[in-house]
Write a protein that holds these residues in place. Structure first.
Motif, mmCIF file in Angstrom:
data_model
loop_
_atom_site.group_PDB
_atom_site.id
_atom_site.type_symbol
_atom_site.label_atom_id
_atom_site.label_comp_id
_atom_site.label_asym_id
_atom_site.label_seq_id
_atom_site.Cartn_x
_atom_site.Cartn_y
_atom_site.Cartn_z
ATOM 1 N N GLN A 202 12.782 2.214 9.124
ATOM 2 C CA GLN A 202 11.321 2.134 9.265
ATOM 3 C C GLN A 202 10.665 2.197 7.883
ATOM 4 O OE1 GLN A 202 9.570 1.694 12.178
ATOM 5 N NE2 GLN A 202 11.583 1.480 13.190
ATOM 6 N N VAL A 203 9.706 1.309 7.638
ATOM 7 C CA VAL A 203 8.989 1.273 6.369
ATOM 8 C C VAL A 203 8.106 2.510 6.248
ATOM 9 C CG1 VAL A 203 7.271 0.032 4.988
ATOM 10 C CG2 VAL A 203 9.031 -1.240 6.269
ATOM 11 N N SER A 204 8.113 3.141 5.053
ATOM 12 C CA SER A 204 7.259 4.304 4.781
ATOM 13 C C SER A 204 6.485 4.032 3.503
ATOM 14 C CB SER A 204 8.100 5.574 4.638
ATOM 15 O OG SER A 204 7.263 6.694 4.425
ATOM 16 N N GLN A 205 5.155 3.953 3.651
ATOM 17 C CA GLN A 205 4.294 3.605 2.517
ATOM 18 C C GLN A 205 3.547 4.856 2.013
ATOM 19 O OE1 GLN A 205 2.285 -0.369 2.880
ATOM 20 N NE2 GLN A 205 2.865 -0.134 5.029
ATOM 21 N N GLY A 206 4.311 5.843 1.538
ATOM 22 C CA GLY A 206 3.709 7.052 1.007
ATOM 23 C C GLY A 206 4.363 8.293 1.593
ATOM 24 N N MET A 207 3.671 9.439 1.433
ATOM 25 C CA MET A 207 4.208 10.702 1.946
ATOM 26 C C MET A 207 3.056 11.608 2.360
ATOM 27 S SD MET A 207 6.815 13.417 0.125
ATOM 28 C CE MET A 207 5.595 14.334 -0.789
ATOM 29 N N LEU A 208 3.247 12.263 3.519
ATOM 30 C CA LEU A 208 2.288 13.264 3.965
ATOM 31 C C LEU A 208 2.660 14.580 3.273
ATOM 32 C CD1 LEU A 208 2.087 12.430 7.773
ATOM 33 C CD2 LEU A 208 1.023 11.278 5.823
ATOM 34 N N CYS A 209 1.726 15.160 2.521
ATOM 35 C CA CYS A 209 2.050 16.266 1.612
ATOM 36 C C CYS A 209 1.774 17.637 2.215
ATOM 37 C CB CYS A 209 1.245 16.140 0.313
ATOM 38 S SG CYS A 209 1.578 14.641 -0.600
ATOM 39 N N SER A 210 2.578 18.590 1.775
ATOM 40 C CA SER A 210 2.358 19.999 2.103
ATOM 41 C C SER A 210 1.701 20.693 0.913
ATOM 42 C CB SER A 210 3.684 20.682 2.436
ATOM 43 O OG SER A 210 4.502 20.756 1.277
ATOM 44 N N GLU A 211 1.241 21.938 1.144
ATOM 45 C CA GLU A 211 0.652 22.703 0.046
ATOM 46 C C GLU A 211 1.670 22.923 -1.072
ATOM 47 O OE1 GLU A 211 0.299 23.472 3.225
ATOM 48 O OE2 GLU A 211 -1.680 24.293 3.679
ATOM 49 N N LYS A 212 2.933 23.147 -0.726
ATOM 50 C CA LYS A 212 3.961 23.389 -1.733
ATOM 51 C C LYS A 212 4.159 22.173 -2.615
ATOM 52 C CE LYS A 212 8.812 24.753 -2.267
ATOM 53 N NZ LYS A 212 10.068 25.125 -1.555
#
Length: 802
Positions: free
Chosen positions: A112-122
């Motif tokens: 599956q194509v992933s265009q970025g990242m969902l970020c955490s506080e860390k």
């Protein structure tokens, strides 16, 4: 100390840009070590919305999210589980570089194509740990940078404070300096407390048993609190200054400490037995377990916070494990106190516990900040933990600390700093940092009341330093120092000491460095009796050991111990000396004096071992030759060697004293065999001991120049038959005193006893050199002078010509 740009702006209205602010702080003595932008280079991390969240077709623990970034919907594969459709999240777009140099790229994850990242506080360096991705509050604009949308854009300023500036170990302290720089007023936080009807006096009490270690202790009580996480704004602010969030109550105490600079501590009131606080010294050997779960064995020098039965905190350093705030705590006793800096410093060092609290207390906290910090913390806890603050405050202050009052002279400040300041200028500068002033005892003087938050200001020069700092170091004119260079010869005493040391080193000796402290029986080992003035020794009040209990009155024992030690290490060819003071007591008044003594020893072979060197051992004449060389260097001649007087540690018949007229210069000779035995030395040792004070008094300032003659010398040899009791020194003394005309020098070149010489007699051969500065001597003139000299020797010594 770490502060943030925005936090400072809450207390003072300034217009400096971050870098300009750092430059200004550095110029007033608060050196900025680092400036770092929070959220810098992270504008590509934006607010986005989850339009849908579906299970990854080929992975059980992954989801495929359709994310709206404000301009388009992109697909992102995520491994977290705390998100759902409709959530606002932080999206790191391809090309973003997250903290830790983590680069975001467009990729395929399990097909599956992933265009970025969902970020955490860390991942955004906003927390040390986080359970999932960062869920943002609703109402934010899609596509807006996350740090900008949340108001997290800030600058972290790290200041390298010197230990004498505890007043700047807080945001308010640094803000006070900024206010002085820009001419603005400092705005302190206002505490608003709605107190309950119950009084703290009815619930708890405070007793200070050690008022020297704790001059002031105050407390407030807060009931019905609910322990939970702190709000995001407080968590972010604490993490920005390097502190970890724990819970709402503990976070408030840390927040107020960073804000106002005064450490606080919260006790779970359920675990304070007898509902009281007692401040006292620890019991020797008492065991105490601190918050880090480490057990410590205490000393009587440690200051403890106790309840009615046991210790609950290591004062000023760390709380106890049993009374810490827990998840089910509902009532706390809030502590604010002042502890003696030296006690806290020693306790902290003793147990290796360096905390934010001890860091401030050991440098000197502000004793007047106690009620202010206590009220500020109580109001925040009531706001964030829903508690009720009991009415009143326990404030035990048995040892009032008097304010420091100093006076500064404008004339002196102007003279020292070379800047045009008067009393009005100084008053304005001082009041900008909270120093109260009034007219002093003279027209150009100001009387200054030093506030309790400035323990580093103790003298007038400290105030003058403040004038320079606030006026601006960069505004002080640069002037070259003016002075004169005077060439002066060192004192004669210093020159002679240097000459003595250089001469004996040039003779092949090495300097030994021994303690001036020796054992009380050291003189007995060299045969010095109680009748000798050297037996009166200066005793040391707190000796390190019995072997170092008195000050030495002779260098001989120390050097013989050094010889013995070297022989034990198989170093047998020794030439050692000491030029150090000895410590004598004057018999007439009992006063101690410290005359210099030069003592040297020789032992072993005369020359280093080798195929072309002699293996002969050193003897009396080697040590005598060194003494003669030293005396020649300090311009002392015509000395006599008297074998009739010696020292108890010297071998009779192989030693003598050294005299210059009636002045005793020292002794030399071979060490007595019995003395060598006491020091476990198994080879002969030769020594000289010179009285440097008498040598300095006797020495000539300059060498006397004798003109050189252009005419030849004439030498005459004579053999004299003398009694064995007559010494060579007696013969040379008559030659030197005879004043015979044309005599330039005389030398004894042969000694003979045996066949042809009667018993009790010896044959001594003398060579006399004759010369005149103005002419060549005739045979008649030489014979006449020589005959006169021989007749003098025969008459005065009973000599006969062989």
């Amino acid at each position: 100390m770490i502060v943030t740009y925005n936090w400072l702006k809450e207390f003072v209205d300034f217009q400096y840009a971050p870098q300009e602010l750092c430059d200004q702080l550095t110029m007033v003595g608060l050196e900025v070590d680092a400036l770092e932008e929070i959220g810098g280079n992270l504008d590509s991390v934006i607010v986005a919305k989850l339009e849908s969240v579906e299970q990854h077709p080929d992975a059980d623990r992954l989801t495929v999210c359709q994310v709206n970034n404000g301009t388009e919907v992109v697909q992102v594969v995520c491994g977290a589980t705390n998100h759902k459709t409709g959530d606002l999240i932080a999206l790191a777009q391809p090309g973003s570089v997250l903290p830790g140099d983590f680069k975001i790229k467009k990729s395929k994850i399990r097909g599956q194509v992933s265009q970025g990242m969902l970020c955490s506080e860390k991942e955004l360096a906003l927390a040390e740990d986080s359970p999932g991705i960062m869920i943002l509050p609703s109402g934010l604009t899609l596509g807006q940078p996350v740090f900008e949308a949340l108001g997290l854009k800030d600058f972290q300023i790290e200041i390298g404070l010197t230990p004498n500036r505890p007043d700047c170990l807080s945001v308010v302290g640094v803000a006070r300096e900024v206010a002085a720089l820009c001419g603005q007023k400092l705005k302190l936080p206002v505490s608003q407390i709605s107190e309950a009807a119950d009084s703290i006096e009815q619930q708890a009490s405070v007793v200070i048993e050690n008022s020297e270690g704790c001059p002031r202790y105050a407390a407030r009580m807060i009931k019905n609190i609910k322990i939970g996480p702190s709000p995001d704004w407080m968590v972010r602010r604490l993490e920005a200054v390097g502190m970890r969030s724990i819970n709402n109550v503990v976070d408030v105490t840390n927040y107020v400490m960073m804000e106002l600079g005064h450490p606080l501590h919260a006790f779970d009131f359920r675990f304070l037995q007898d509902q009281k606080i007692v401040v006292k010294s620890a019991q020797q050997g008492e065991k105490f377990k601190t918050l880090d779960n480490q057990e410590h064995s205490l000393t009587a020098d440690d200051l403890m916070i106790c309840d009615g039965q046991q210790s609950v905190a290591l004062a000023g350093v760390m709380g106890g494990l049993d009374s810490e705030v827990k998840d089910n705590t509902d009532t706390i006793l809030l502590e604010a106190a002042y502890f003696k800096p030296t006690m806290i410093r020693r306790t902290s060092k003793r147990y290796g516990l360096h905390t934010e609290s001890s860091h401030r207390f050991e440098r000197g906290a502000d004793i007047d900040m106690i009620p202010v910090a206590l009220d500020r913390a109580a109001s925040l806890i009531a706001e964030l933990a829903g508690g009720q603050v009991l009415s009143g405050i326990i404030d035990s202050y048995p040892r009032q600390l008097d304010p420091v009052i100093l006076e500064i002279s404008a004339k002196k400040a102007k003279s020292l700093l070379d800047i045009p300041v008067d009393c009005d200028n100084i008053k304005q500068l001082f009041e900008s940092i909270g120093l109260q002033t009034q007219t002093g005892n003279c027209s150009d003087c100001l009387q200054v009341k030093v506030p309790s938050f400035r323990p580093d200001i103790e003298r007038e020069v400290d105030l003058i330093e403040e004038v320079a700092r606030l006026y601006g170091y960069d505004q002080i004119p640069v002037t070259m120092p003016v002075g004169t260079v005077d060439a002066q010869l060192p004192p004669l005493r210093q020159l002679l000491q240097k000459t003595l040391r250089q001469t004996i080193v040039a003779a092949g000796f090495s300097e030994a460095m021994n303690y001036s402290f020796v054992a009380a029986d050291s003189l007995e080992k060299i045969g010095v009796t109680a009748a000798d003035s050297r037996s009166v020794q200066v005793k040391i009040l707190n000796p390190l050991s019995e072997d170092q209990s008195v000050m030495r009155t002779s260098l001989v024992p120390s050097l013989l111990e050094t010889v013995a030690r070297n022989l034990n290490y198989r170093s047998s060819d020794l030439s050692l000396f000491e030029l150090r003071p000895i410590f004598l007591t004057q018999p007439e008044n009992g006063q101690s004096v410290e005359p210099l003594s030069l003592t040297a020893v020789m032992s072993g072979q005369r020359e280093p071992e080798g195929w072309s060197q002699s293996s002969a051992a050193v003897d009396f004449y080697d040590i005598k030759g060194v003494v003669e060389k030293i005396l020649t260097k300090v311009n002392i001649d015509n000395v006599s060697f008297d074998a009739n007087f010696s020292q108890p540690y010297l071998h009779p018949g192989k030693s003598c004293r050294l005299m210059f007229g009636n002045q005793l210069l020292g002794f030399l000779g071979e060490i007595h065999p019995e003395v060598l035995t006491r020091f476990s030395i198994d080879q002969p040792v030769y020594i000289f001991e010179l009285d440097v004070e008498n040598i300095i008094a006797t020495a000539g300032k300059y060498a006397q120049f004798k003109p050189l003659s252009r005419f030849p010398d004439v030498k005459r040899d004579s053999a004299l038959l003398l009694d064995e009791s007559i010494s060579a020194d007696q013969v040379m003394d008559i030659v030197n005193r005879s004043k015979i005309r044309f005599v330039e020098s005389a030398t004894i070149f042969d000694l003979y006893t045996g066949k042809g010489v009667p018993a009790g007699k010896k044959s001594l051969a003398i060579r006399v050199c004759y010369r005149d500065l103005e002419k060549t001597l005739t045979e008649v003139e030489v014979s006449k002078s020589h005959d006169k000299l021989i007749r003098s020797l025969c008459h005065l010594l009973g000599a006969e010509i062989r």
